[in-house]
Design a protein around this motif. Structure first.
Motif, PDB file in Angstrom:
ATOM      1  N   PHE A 193     -10.485  17.195  63.870  1.00  0.00           N
ATOM      2  CA  PHE A 193      -8.897  16.831  64.032  1.00  0.00           C
ATOM      3  C   PHE A 193      -8.382  16.286  62.541  1.00  0.00           C
ATOM      4  N   TRP A 194      -9.156  15.398  61.858  1.00  0.00           N
ATOM      5  CA  TRP A 194      -8.796  14.645  60.692  1.00  0.00           C
ATOM      6  C   TRP A 194      -8.614  15.729  59.566  1.00  0.00           C
ATOM      7  N   ALA A 195      -9.304  16.624  59.600  1.00  0.00           N
ATOM      8  CA  ALA A 195      -9.237  17.713  58.403  1.00  0.00           C
ATOM      9  C   ALA A 195      -8.318  18.983  58.564  1.00  0.00           C
ATOM     10  N   ALA A 196      -7.864  19.172  60.203  1.00  0.00           N
ATOM     11  CA  ALA A 196      -6.892  20.006  60.339  1.00  0.00           C
ATOM     12  C   ALA A 196      -5.890  20.049  59.369  1.00  0.00           C
ATOM     13  N   HIS A 197      -5.306  18.838  58.997  1.00  0.00           N
ATOM     14  CA  HIS A 197      -3.979  18.784  58.114  1.00  0.00           C
ATOM     15  C   HIS A 197      -4.330  18.200  56.485  1.00  0.00           C
ATOM     16  N   ARG A 198      -5.515  18.514  56.326  1.00  0.00           N
ATOM     17  CA  ARG A 198      -6.084  17.803  54.936  1.00  0.00           C
ATOM     18  C   ARG A 198      -6.734  18.791  54.251  1.00  0.00           C
ATOM     19  N   VAL A 199      -7.613  19.660  55.121  1.00  0.00           N
ATOM     20  CA  VAL A 199      -8.482  20.735  54.200  1.00  0.00           C
ATOM     21  C   VAL A 199      -7.976  22.170  54.553  1.00  0.00           C
ATOM     22  N   SER A 200      -8.056  22.848  53.847  1.00  0.00           N
ATOM     23  CA  SER A 200      -7.399  24.443  53.777  1.00  0.00           C
ATOM     24  C   SER A 200      -8.410  24.876  54.861  1.00  0.00           C
ATOM     25  N   SER A 201      -7.865  25.792  55.743  1.00  0.00           N
ATOM     26  CA  SER A 201      -8.640  26.573  56.657  1.00  0.00           C
ATOM     27  C   SER A 201      -9.718  27.567  56.069  1.00  0.00           C
ATOM     28  N   LEU A 202      -9.405  28.117  54.681  1.00  0.00           N
ATOM     29  CA  LEU A 202     -10.180  28.793  54.138  1.00  0.00           C
ATOM     30  C   LEU A 202     -11.620  27.841  53.763  1.00  0.00           C
ATOM     31  N   SER A 203     -11.220  26.572  53.299  1.00  0.00           N
ATOM     32  CA  SER A 203     -12.429  25.684  52.809  1.00  0.00           C
ATOM     33  C   SER A 203     -13.206  25.269  54.258  1.00  0.00           C
ATOM     34  N   MET A 204     -12.601  25.069  55.296  1.00  0.00           N
ATOM     35  CA  MET A 204     -13.460  24.949  56.598  1.00  0.00           C
ATOM     36  C   MET A 204     -14.064  26.125  56.907  1.00  0.00           C
ATOM     37  N   ALA A 205     -13.676  27.428  56.970  1.00  0.00           N
ATOM     38  CA  ALA A 205     -14.371  28.471  57.418  1.00  0.00           C
ATOM     39  C   ALA A 205     -15.393  28.658  56.464  1.00  0.00           C
ATOM     40  N   VAL A 206     -15.469  28.466  55.230  1.00  0.00           N
ATOM     41  CA  VAL A 206     -16.547  28.725  54.189  1.00  0.00           C
ATOM     42  C   VAL A 206     -17.686  27.533  54.495  1.00  0.00           C
ATOM     43  N   LEU A 207     -17.160  26.469  54.831  1.00  0.00           N
ATOM     44  CA  LEU A 207     -18.291  25.197  55.043  1.00  0.00           C
ATOM     45  C   LEU A 207     -18.616  25.626  56.357  1.00  0.00           C
ATOM     46  N   PHE A 208     -18.028  25.986  57.339  1.00  0.00           N
ATOM     47  CA  PHE A 208     -18.574  26.034  58.878  1.00  0.00           C
ATOM     48  C   PHE A 208     -19.585  27.381  58.898  1.00  0.00           C
ATOM     49  N   VAL A 209     -19.889  28.028  57.889  1.00  0.00           N
ATOM     50  CA  VAL A 209     -20.828  28.974  57.895  1.00  0.00           C
ATOM     51  C   VAL A 209     -22.177  28.388  57.625  1.00  0.00           C
ATOM     52  N   SER A 210     -22.184  27.276  57.141  1.00  0.00           N
ATOM     53  CA  SER A 210     -23.632  26.622  57.161  1.00  0.00           C
ATOM     54  C   SER A 210     -24.247  26.070  58.441  1.00  0.00           C
ATOM     55  N   VAL A 211     -23.355  26.041  59.474  1.00  0.00           N
ATOM     56  CA  VAL A 211     -23.876  25.359  60.550  1.00  0.00           C
ATOM     57  C   VAL A 211     -25.036  26.186  61.141  1.00  0.00           C
ATOM     58  N   PRO A 212     -25.148  27.334  61.305  1.00  0.00           N
ATOM     59  CA  PRO A 212     -26.430  27.878  61.849  1.00  0.00           C
ATOM     60  C   PRO A 212     -27.528  27.778  60.957  1.00  0.00           C
ATOM     61  N   LEU A 213     -27.267  28.125  59.820  1.00  0.00           N
ATOM     62  CA  LEU A 213     -28.498  27.715  58.737  1.00  0.00           C
ATOM     63  C   LEU A 213     -28.987  26.150  58.809  1.00  0.00           C
ATOM     64  N   LEU A 214     -28.103  25.197  59.026  1.00  0.00           N
ATOM     65  CA  LEU A 214     -28.451  23.886  59.188  1.00  0.00           C
ATOM     66  C   LEU A 214     -29.285  23.813  60.397  1.00  0.00           C
TER      67      LEU A 214
END
Length: 308
Positions: free
Chosen positions: A88-109
């Motif tokens: 919720f906090w990041a939706a207006h402060r972090v680009s969707s591109l950055s969020m998409a790239v970082l979210f890729v880490s979840v399965p490996l984590l």
């Protein structure tokens, strides 16, 4: 392993496909909420609505946690509560591109944490599927970068969102770990219900300390409808689907369906902006679909019925 058991595993995978669809549709909805709204209180409200939506099902198969179960449900709720509040906090402060790239880490984590907690087997084929899916998801992020003016700009917002991704990866690991020790109920509805209440309690408590709940009073009718939608469909349903799959699938296998989330978001974008369709989206899409197909094949093959 009987044929019936194999079909149950297949239904668990089908449920996670539905999970990916619901989560993918929720990301555009989050952007409709105002930047001034308190993220912790929004998450507590969302989790409370989701728990109320599950209450009729819970009353049909109630389960009262043990003392250890209470503590684990609080940790499980805090893990996903932390992710949703940060989102919720990041939706207006972090680009969707950055969020998409970082979210890729979840399965490996999730795979790495699962190995650390002893609930994930060292399966090279699974790790290969996760890496292939990560490459495909990064390909979709690259295609989004080509179709927009967004840039990758690492900063505190991105670091905080990565912490949220770590919280998201921890949820299926804690669920599997608690089940293996008998600390959590075997039925999926009580596990989803109590982890939602645990998350609501944790985020509301932090909200009292860090935010001003009065800001919720200024929510518009559209924002209330968005929160209700997120609570009922995107949270109660996805918590139950994930818990339903936890008993059968590994944490890494569950988290791998997160690779389909940017794929669903891409389809939504194509529906809203057909002019955005281009060949740049094809390689990442094919790799994600191939990875998920191999993941399904590997899991069903590893648990195939034995014939004498």
């Amino acid at each position: 392993m009987t044929v019936r058991s194999s079909s149950v595993r297949l239904r668990a995978h089908a449920g996670m496909l539905l999970w990916a669809l619901l989560v993918g549709l929720s990301f555009p909805a989050v952007g409709l909420l105002g930047q001034q709204l308190p993220p912790l209180w929004l998450t507590a409200l969302r989790f409370t609505i989701a728990a109320l939506a599950l209450l009729p099902l819970y009353l049909r198969q109630p389960g009262w946690p043990s003392a250890r179960g209470w503590l684990l449900y609080l940790l499980m709720g805090a893990s996903l509560g932390g992710f949703f509040a940060i989102m919720f906090w990041a939706a207006h402060r972090v680009s969707s591109l950055s969020m998409a790239v970082l979210f890729v880490s979840v399965p490996l984590l999730a795979y790495g944490l699962g190995r650390g907690f002893g609930v994930e087997r060292p399966v090279p084929a699974l790790l290969g599927c996760l890496l292939l899916g990560a490459v495909g998801a990064l390909g979709l992020a690259w295609a989004e970068h080509r179709s927009s003016d967004q840039l990758l700009q690492p900063g505190m917002g991105e670091a905080l969102f990565f912490l949220g991704c770590l919280c998201s990866a921890l949820y299926p690991v804690l669920s599997k770990w608690g089940l293996a020790r008998g600390w959590l109920e075997q039925a999926s509805v009580p596990r989803a219900f109590w982890s939602l209440l645990g998350g609501a309690a944790i985020t509301a408590g932090l909200g009292l300390l860090l935010e001003t709940p009065e800001n919720l009073l200024g929510m518009s009718q559209r924002e209330w409808l968005v929160v209700v939608y997120l609570g009922i469909l995107s949270t109660s349903a996805t918590f139950w689907l994930q818990q339903h799959a936890t008993r059968l699938l590994s944490p890494g296998g569950i988290a791998a369906y997160g690779y389909l989330v940017p794929f669903v978001a891409m389809l939504v974008m194509f529906f809203r902006q057909p002019e955005a369709i281009g060949w740049a989206w094809l390689p990442g899409s094919l790799l994600v679909l191939l990875a998920m197909g191999l993941l399904l094949r590997e899991d069903l093959h590893a648990h195939a019925p034995l014939h004498k």
